[in-house]
Write a protein that holds these residues in place. Structure first.
Motif, PDB file in Angstrom:
ATOM      1  N   UNK A 250       0.802  -1.220   0.000  1.00 19.94           N
ATOM      2  CA  UNK A 250       0.000   0.000   0.000  1.00 19.94           C
ATOM      3  C   UNK A 250       0.833   1.267   0.000  1.00 19.94           C
ATOM      4  N   UNK A 251       2.164   1.117  -0.055  1.00 21.18           N
ATOM      5  CA  UNK A 251       3.100   2.235  -0.062  1.00 21.18           C
ATOM      6  C   UNK A 251       2.867   3.187   1.104  1.00 21.18           C
ATOM      7  N   UNK A 252       2.682   2.610   2.285  1.00 19.61           N
ATOM      8  CA  UNK A 252       2.470   3.401   3.499  1.00 19.61           C
ATOM      9  C   UNK A 252       3.764   3.477   4.294  1.00 19.61           C
ATOM     10  N   UNK A 253       3.894   4.524   5.054  1.00 22.17           N
ATOM     11  CA  UNK A 253       5.033   4.667   5.956  1.00 22.17           C
ATOM     12  C   UNK A 253       4.917   3.620   7.056  1.00 22.17           C
ATOM     13  N   UNK A 254       6.032   2.950   7.365  1.00 24.56           N
ATOM     14  CA  UNK A 254       6.021   1.886   8.357  1.00 24.56           C
ATOM     15  C   UNK A 254       7.232   2.003   9.266  1.00 24.56           C
ATOM     16  N   UNK A 255       6.988   1.990  10.569  1.00 19.58           N
ATOM     17  CA  UNK A 255       8.053   1.958  11.571  1.00 19.58           C
ATOM     18  C   UNK A 255       7.962   0.624  12.294  1.00 19.58           C
ATOM     19  N   UNK A 256       9.034  -0.167  12.218  1.00 19.19           N
ATOM     20  CA  UNK A 256       9.080  -1.473  12.873  1.00 19.19           C
ATOM     21  C   UNK A 256       9.960  -1.404  14.114  1.00 19.19           C
ATOM     22  N   UNK A 257       9.429  -1.896  15.201  1.00 22.54           N
ATOM     23  CA  UNK A 257      10.145  -1.993  16.465  1.00 22.54           C
ATOM     24  C   UNK A 257      10.385  -3.474  16.728  1.00 22.54           C
ATOM     25  N   UNK A 258      11.590  -3.879  17.114  1.00 25.65           N
ATOM     26  CA  UNK A 258      11.797  -5.301  17.406  1.00 25.65           C
ATOM     27  C   UNK A 258      10.857  -5.787  18.512  1.00 25.65           C
ATOM     28  N   UNK A 259      10.312  -6.966  18.337  1.00 22.52           N
ATOM     29  CA  UNK A 259       9.373  -7.528  19.312  1.00 22.52           C
ATOM     30  C   UNK A 259       9.976  -7.573  20.708  1.00 22.52           C
ATOM     31  N   UNK A 260      11.223  -7.981  20.799  1.00 19.91           N
ATOM     32  CA  UNK A 260      11.882  -8.072  22.108  1.00 19.91           C
ATOM     33  C   UNK A 260      11.977  -6.712  22.789  1.00 19.91           C
ATOM     34  N   UNK A 261      12.136  -5.644  22.015  1.00 22.67           N
ATOM     35  CA  UNK A 261      12.200  -4.295  22.595  1.00 22.67           C
ATOM     36  C   UNK A 261      10.857  -3.936  23.232  1.00 22.67           C
ATOM     37  N   UNK A 262       9.759  -4.313  22.570  1.00 18.98           N
ATOM     38  CA  UNK A 262       8.439  -4.043  23.154  1.00 18.98           C
ATOM     39  C   UNK A 262       8.251  -4.825  24.441  1.00 18.98           C
ATOM     40  N   UNK A 263       8.619  -6.075  24.443  1.00 21.68           N
ATOM     41  CA  UNK A 263       8.418  -6.920  25.615  1.00 21.68           C
ATOM     42  C   UNK A 263       9.191  -6.368  26.814  1.00 21.68           C
ATOM     43  N   UNK A 264      10.411  -5.911  26.575  1.00 25.95           N
ATOM     44  CA  UNK A 264      11.222  -5.361  27.669  1.00 25.95           C
ATOM     45  C   UNK A 264      10.726  -3.986  28.113  1.00 25.95           C
ATOM     46  N   UNK A 265      10.384  -3.147  27.139  1.00 24.33           N
ATOM     47  CA  UNK A 265      10.004  -1.763  27.439  1.00 24.33           C
ATOM     48  C   UNK A 265       8.838  -1.351  26.550  1.00 24.33           C
ATOM     49  N   UNK A 266       7.614  -1.700  26.923  1.00 24.30           N
ATOM     50  CA  UNK A 266       6.460  -1.428  26.052  1.00 24.30           C
ATOM     51  C   UNK A 266       6.221   0.054  25.779  1.00 24.30           C
ATOM     52  N   UNK A 267       6.682   0.921  26.665  1.00 25.41           N
ATOM     53  CA  UNK A 267       6.463   2.344  26.439  1.00 25.41           C
ATOM     54  C   UNK A 267       7.260   2.861  25.236  1.00 25.41           C
ATOM     55  N   UNK A 268       8.281   2.124  24.800  1.00 26.31           N
ATOM     56  CA  UNK A 268       9.036   2.512  23.608  1.00 26.31           C
ATOM     57  C   UNK A 268       8.109   2.521  22.393  1.00 26.31           C
ATOM     58  N   UNK A 269       7.185   1.574  22.356  1.00 23.32           N
ATOM     59  CA  UNK A 269       6.206   1.500  21.256  1.00 23.32           C
ATOM     60  C   UNK A 269       5.343   2.767  21.231  1.00 23.32           C
ATOM     61  N   UNK A 270       4.823   3.158  22.387  1.00 25.80           N
ATOM     62  CA  UNK A 270       3.979   4.354  22.445  1.00 25.80           C
ATOM     63  C   UNK A 270       4.791   5.611  22.143  1.00 25.80           C
ATOM     64  N   UNK A 271       6.034   5.637  22.570  1.00 21.18           N
ATOM     65  CA  UNK A 271       6.902   6.771  22.266  1.00 21.18           C
ATOM     66  C   UNK A 271       7.128   6.877  20.760  1.00 21.18           C
ATOM     67  N   UNK A 272       7.290   5.735  20.089  1.00 24.54           N
ATOM     68  CA  UNK A 272       7.469   5.729  18.635  1.00 24.54           C
ATOM     69  C   UNK A 272       6.205   6.233  17.932  1.00 24.54           C
ATOM     70  N   UNK A 273       5.051   5.817  18.411  1.00 25.77           N
ATOM     71  CA  UNK A 273       3.786   6.315  17.852  1.00 25.77           C
ATOM     72  C   UNK A 273       3.704   7.826  18.037  1.00 25.77           C
ATOM     73  N   UNK A 274       4.072   8.305  19.210  1.00 23.33           N
ATOM     74  CA  UNK A 274       4.021   9.733  19.508  1.00 23.33           C
ATOM     75  C   UNK A 274       4.996  10.528  18.640  1.00 23.33           C
TER      76      UNK A 274
END
Length: 197
Positions: free
Chosen positions: A83-107
């Motif tokens: 779909x030619x959309x912008x995509x930011x991938x976070x490693x799964x292990x990074x989310x498991x250790x520090x889930x707030x990193x995911x929300x920070x990336x969204x922000x």
């Protein structure tokens, strides 16, 4: 020194030919290999982008879902690419250790679409109970999808309540259903409606 491979043409893709094998989770029966054709994959990707998530040029998709799972591979890797959309991938292990990193990336990257299992929302709500949310902006998140596990409304309500000060709108929640046997996506709710129980 290894011999140089002989130049040659790649085989053409047959729409009804095998694209890949996806193993089902075995939640309803023993795991089995699902032979996904190019046609089935592209039909599902088209439906996800155009009907399920209604991906627009301004969207930024954020994911930490593992690529060995169909929701991560098809929903949040192949679909954004097709779909030619912008995509930011976070490693799964990074989310498991520090889930707030995911929300920070969204922000930080103005994420507007992200889908995860219920346990991920619950984990974020628990980890953020004692944190200040200064600078966190979730106001552009228009599709906060849920899939891949049982939907538990209390944990989702806790997430919505905790992150309301950061601009999270509970109407962004959308419970979807999919199966490897059908490539991935089977059903999406109307966007912007939120959960109904």
């Amino acid at each position: 020194v290894a011999d140089e491979p002989a130049p040659g043409e790649l085989p053409g893709a047959n729409p009804d030919g095998l694209s890949y094998l996806q193993f089902s989770s075995g939640s309803t029966r023993f795991p089995l290999g699902v032979a996904v054709t190019h046609r089935a994959l592209m039909a599902n990707v088209f439906a996800i982008c155009n009907h399920g998530m209604k991906v627009a040029p301004a969207d930024c998709i954020v994911s930490w879902l593992p690529l060995y799972h169909d929701m991560g591979l098809i929903g949040f890797f192949l679909s954004p690419m097709a779909g030619q959309a912008s995509l930011d991938l976070l490693p799964t292990a990074a989310f498991v250790r520090r889930p707030m990193v995911w929300l920070d990336l969204i922000s930080r990257n103005r994420g507007s679409i992200s889908y995860i299992p219920t346990f991920g929302y619950e984990l974020c709500a628990r980890r953020a109970e004692t944190m200040a949310l200064d600078g966190l902006d979730l106001s552009r998140w228009r599709a906060a999808g849920i899939g891949g596990d049982m939907i538990r409304p209390p944990g989702l309500r806790a997430f919505a309540d905790r992150f309301a000060p950061a601009g999270f709108d509970p109407k962004a929640f959308g419970a979807s259903y999919g199966m490897a046997d059908a490539t991935l996506a089977l059903s999406f709710p109307p966007l912007g409606r939120g959960l109904r129980t």
